[in-house]
Each structure stands twice: as C-alpha cells, then as structure tokens.
Design an enzyme around this catalytic site. Structure first.
Site, PDB file in Angstrom:
ATOM      1  N   GLU A 119       0.865  -1.183   0.000  1.00 41.35           N
ATOM      2  CA  GLU A 119       0.000   0.000   0.000  1.00 41.35           C
ATOM      3  C   GLU A 119       0.900   1.230   0.000  1.00 41.35           C
ATOM      4  OE1 GLU A 119      -3.578   2.219   2.517  1.00 41.35           O
ATOM      5  OE2 GLU A 119      -2.647   0.398   3.322  1.00 41.35           O
ATOM      6  N   ARG A 125       5.984 -12.890   9.511  1.00 40.96           N
ATOM      7  CA  ARG A 125       6.587 -11.610   9.184  1.00 40.96           C
ATOM      8  C   ARG A 125       7.925 -11.470   9.909  1.00 40.96           C
ATOM      9  NH1 ARG A 125       3.161  -6.707  11.146  1.00 40.96           N
ATOM     10  NH2 ARG A 125       5.068  -5.664  10.524  1.00 40.96           N
ATOM     11  N   LYS A 132       4.456   1.143  10.123  1.00 37.35           N
ATOM     12  CA  LYS A 132       4.515   2.365   9.317  1.00 37.35           C
ATOM     13  C   LYS A 132       4.047   3.569  10.117  1.00 37.35           C
ATOM     14  CE  LYS A 132       3.929   0.610   4.583  1.00 37.35           C
ATOM     15  NZ  LYS A 132       3.019   0.581   3.425  1.00 37.35           N
TER      16      LYS A 132
END
Length: 607
Positions: free
Chosen positions: A74, A309, A319
């Site tokens: 994104e 992850r 983020k």
C-alpha cells in the site's frame, strides 16, 4: 475495465521460463509450488497479456509463466526491512520457478496514499535488484485500475443474494458482531431483497448518502467461529480524492474484498501474505468461489499462503510508528540511516546483495520468531569485506610529531607511501599518500601508563605506522590542565614497509595514521541502533521511551587523500575502525567529505 499491459519479474521474458533452482534451500512455500507444478494445478491457466476477467483471459493463450506471484504494497509510507524480505521472497520465487512477479499498488485507501510513496516503492524494488518490466512495458499495476470490475463484482454478489447494504451505525455493527465466545446477531437490514440492496448500493455510488452512513456487507454467517466471516464489510462511503482516480468514486472497496480480486484478475497462482492474514483466507476462498460461480473470474483461482513476518530486534517496523518518528523529528526523515526503511538502510551503507543474503539466511517459516539485529549486520559485513576498498581514517585525532624526521629524512621531506585498495583484489591498484614530520593518530593509540596487553604507543615502546615506518614513542606534551596535546616519537631508519631490512626491528603493535600534509578533513557520522530495548514496542510499550539518545555522534575526522574523491554511496573499510559509506545526500566528491558508519568490523553490541 481497462487492461494494463503485462508485467514480469525481471530480465527474462515469461515466454522462456526457467526450471526450478535446485541450489536454493527448501521451505514450505517452495514445496507447495513444486507440488503444484508436478500436479499441473495451473497448467490450463490462460493469460491474455494483461489483467482481466474470465472472458478476457479465456481469449489468451496458455500462460507461459509457470507461476505468478505479486508484491502488493500500500503506498502509504516508505518500505522497510520487512518489505525487503517480502520483495526478495516473491520476486525470488518467480525467478527460481520460471514465473512472473507483479508489482502492484494496493491503493484502495485514498486518504493515506500518495504518489511520493508510489515513487519510493518503485525505486526500492529496482534498487534491490528486481524488475517487473518487459519491452514496451515498465509500469506496475494498481488496484485502483480495477475499481470498475470491483464494483461490478459487488453488484453481482448483491444480485445473487450474497451481499446487502447495512445502515446500522458502526457501534451497532460492532456490538452485533459478537466475539469469540458469542455468535453475532443478524442486522435488521440483512433480509432486504436483492433489488432493494442493489438500489441502495447504487445510491451509495451516486453520492446520495453521507460518509459512514452505510456499508455493503457480504452475507455469509453471523454465527461463524471465524469472526472474519460474520458478514464482513466490503464497500464503504468515503469522499476523498484518490491519487490515481481523482474524484471518480465516493465509495471504495475494503482491502479484504479488493485483494483477492486483484490477485484473480492478474492470474496470480500463489498469493503470499504474512500471518496476520491467515484468518482472512476463508473469506478469500469464499469470494473466489462466488465470483467464479458468477462467471466473472477464471478458474483455477489463486490460493493464499501465509508466512511469518520479520521481527527484528531493536527495530520498529510499524509504518505508523515510523511516520511518528519522522513527524516528531526524532530522526532526520524517512532516509535517516538509523531508520529500518529501505531508503534509510541504503543511506546507512547497506547493499542489495546484503539484504538479499539476509532474506535468504533467515528463511521462511510459519511461526513467529525474533531475528537478532546482528544477523542483518553480519550480512552487510560479509558483503562489504569482499567489495569495499580500504582506507585509513582518524576519528579522534591527536598530532604525532616525529622529532628526528628532519635529521633522518631531510628538512621538510615527504615520504611517498602506498597501500592496496583491496588486499584480495590487486587489479584495483593502490592508493597513494605521504608521510612527513607530523601525522595524525587516534588519541586512544597512546597511553602514558599503559594497561596490561596494550601494545601501541607508550613511552619507550615501538610500533609500526601501517604502510610506513617503525617509530619509538618518546612521550607527550600536555596543556595547563594536564590534557595530552601532542605525542612525540622518533623515526627508526630503514624500517619502511616493503623495503629491505623493514622487518629487522620486531614490534607487536601496528597503528593507522593520516599524514598532516595531505589529510582531508571529513565529517563522520557514527550511527548506533535507534532503540536500546530489544523489543521496543512489544506488549503495548511506548516505543519512544526506549529511544537510544546516543544513536548518532558526529565527529570531525581526518581521512587519507584518496577519500576526497569518493563518490556518494561508495563503500570503504576504514582500517581498524569499520565499514563506512560516503553519504549519498551530503557527500560531495572533491568538496565535502561526509561518511556514515555502516557496520563495525565485528559485532560489539552489548559486549
């Protein structure tokens, strides 16, 4: 819908697929792909040259790509080291199995996305050594290019009785959803007929209702043990200008709805996500089944697989938290060398090869674990050891005066010295510098009263000035406060490195130096880890409380003359000190020398 041109994973066209790479370490994802290839799971798939629905793909030939993967960030921030792992994984699997990896922007949230982030992502993927282009096409895909089809798919679900418009408030929907111990309660709007829902949904599209006043929900099972299947929202009203589609839409698809459709339109075979999406997989499969039943998507559908992850010690990868560090000026921008962003790592001196090695070394698993930061540093150290040119620098300079220089070498004489640019690559040639009566040495290389095991300069001890002569320390000068201001030594004749008799005098210590005559002033930025806590944001902790207040120290240094001509981004091993990089922003060859510490010669964190 429009059909963007095809994208590929790299240098080879998918028309000439490669066989699986047998030299790569196996993992569960590789085993899945190998099984699918052996079983011919996707052998009948067609590819019309661009993303599209079932009819579009049916008109194309058999897909020449053996598999299709994707990297779908994104564009709401700069990519970080965790994304680097995903890039290497997805593009690497496509490369190794003769497939194609798509770069796709999951730009379905107009309020948080920006073309700045789009451009930074493109740059990061290319810098890491991967490409999605082929002749005549160098553009990545965008989820927003599929908005027309997503709307069409939503109307199809409504008409088939698989979706409805819900006008409850967010609080009412949250309460009626239930929890892990209590089933959900049907919405009072769930029993509307398909024509009623279709009319209402078109009103949403036409801007006749306020933001947040209603949503489109999939109709699945409010009693499902998987809360994600309790009629999830798939469209919401949001008046916001989109960086790609402008003000065309005032309704936008939810990520969980958009993501499977994007994969299907692009004929992805293996949709690889991190573990937090595992609970979403049943909805992914449900949606694929409904849209294939409706004839909108081609079969076989993509399948989602999850891996753990990256959890890296002493690092924050959220983020939102990284953005907070930037906006609150805790760091100097997204590319601050202390940041785990790819632009920050690059400015710190990390190389594409080191990050690819890191991704390969930590592997792929289905269980969460923490990777020690020293593993990342070790990969950089391993890469730079074989590639970085050597140089001498003094970071805490004190002057060393050779009191008998004029008598031995001649008044004002300068002695030419040289050293290999790299000890294992003689073809790179030598670097040149001069020694004179005065040179700069590290302050820590002199001790008036040496501790046990100290073999460098102290009164009466002999050492070699590397690539130069052997000297004998005579003592030091002090100021009124008793601080040492200058070290004195005498030159021992006929001991220059590489000359006959140079080994006639035995010494235990060798120190680096920079000549006072040709040394270059430089700014050296000594970076440390940004956080002092191994898991700075674990368990709800305030990550800002563990900021390492000493993570940056700027020192005025003196470096050998060859470094004055270093190019931005060029890496060096400062002998005895560590690996450094000429800052890609502030360093100007021949005018301003600025070097960043990339990594020390050995792991010293916590030692």
């Amino acid at each position: 819908m429009s059909h963007p041109p095809a994208a590929t994973s790299g240098a080879k066209s998918p028309a000439a697929p490669e066989a699986p790479n047998p030299g790569k370490a196996s993992n569960f994802l590789r085993q899945i792909i190998e099984h699918d290839l052996a079983a011919g799971t996707y052998a009948t798939r067609r590819w019309a040259g661009s993303p599209g629905d079932a009819a579009h793909q049916a008109a194309g030939p058999l897909d020449p790509a053996r598999i299709r993967t994707r990297f779908p960030p994104e564009p709401n921030g700069y990519l970080h080291v965790g994304h680097a792992k995903s890039i290497c994984l997805n593009f690497g699997l496509a490369r190794d199995f003769g497939g194609v990896c798509h770069l796709r922007f999951d730009d379905t949230n107009p309020e948080k996305e920006d073309t700045e982030y789009v451009n930074s992502i493109i740059d990061a993927v290319r810098w890491l050594g991967f490409d999605w282009s082929q002749p005549g096409n160098d553009k990545p895909y965008q989820a927003s290019d599929y908005f027309d089809f997503m709307y069409r798919a939503a109307e199809s679900l409504i008409q088939a009785g698989h979706a409805y418009v819900d006008e409850q408030t967010p609080e009412q929907m949250r309460a009626s959803r239930g929890d892990f111990g209590k089933p959900g309660v049907n919405s009072p709007f769930r029993s509307r007929t398909p024509p009623e829902n279709l009319a209402r949904f078109r009103e949403m599209r036409d801007g006749l209702h306020a933001d947040g006043s209603m949503v489109l929900r999939a109709k699945i099972d409010m009693a499902s043990p998987n809360i994600n299947l309790r009629d999830p929202a798939i469209y919401r009203i949001r008046r916001a200008t989109h960086h790609n589609t402008g003000d065309t839409w005032c309704i936008y698809p939810m990520y969980t709805f958009a993501h499977p459709i994007e994969d299907a339109l692009e004929q992805i075979t293996h949709s690889i996500c991190t573990l937090e999406f595992e609970d979403q997989r049943p909805f992914y499969d449900w949606l694929m089944e409904r849209l294939i039943e409706a004839g909108l998507l081609a079969s076989p559908p993509p399948k989602q697989y999850e891996f753990a992850r990256l959890n890296l010690s002493y690092v924050v990868t959220s983020k939102r938290k990284l953005a907070q560090l930037v906006t609150e000026a805790k760091v100097n921008g997204w590319d601050d060398p202390r940041m785990p962003t790819i632009v920050g790592l690059r400015r710190r001196g990390y190389t594409p090869a080191s990050l690819q090695l890191f991704a390969e070394r930590i592997g792929v698993t289905k269980s969460d674990s923490w990777i020690d930061y020293s593993t990342l540093e070790g990969c950089l150290r391993e890469d730079l050891d074989g590639s970085a040119s050597r140089a001498m620098a003094v970071l805490d300079p004190i002057k060393l005066v050779l009191t008998n220089w004029d008598d031995v070498m001649g008044a004002g004489a300068l002695d030419a010295c040289s050293a290999p640019r790299h000890p294992h690559h003689p073809a790179l040639g030598n670097r040149e510098f001069v020694m004179g009566r005065e040179v700069w040495i590290e302050r820590s290389d002199f001790e008036e009263t040496p501790p046990a095991g100290f073999f460098r300069l102290f009164p009466g001890n002999k050492v070699r000035l590397k690539y130069g002569h052997i000297i004998e320390c005579a003592g030091a000068l002090k100021d009124a406060n008793g601080d040492i201001t200058e070290v004195h030594a005498t030159l021992i004749p006929d001991t220059k490195s590489g000359t006959p008799g140079s080994s006639s005098v035995k010494v235990k210590g060798v120190i680096t130096w920079v000549g006072a005559h040709d040394g270059v002033a430089a700014e050296v930025r000594m970076y440390d880890r940004l956080f002092s806590d191994e898991q700075p944001d674990a368990g709800g902790k305030d990550f800002l409380e563990s900021l390492n207040l000493h993570s940056l120290k700027i020192v005025p240094a003196i470096v050998e003359p060859s470094l004055a001509h270093a190019l931005p981004d060029q890496k060096f091993q400062f002998e005895r000190l560590g690996y450094f990089v000429a800052d890609r922003i502030d360093h100007v060859a021949g005018a301003k020398a600025v070097f960043n510490l990339a990594v020390g010669l050995k792991d010293s964190w916590g030692k």
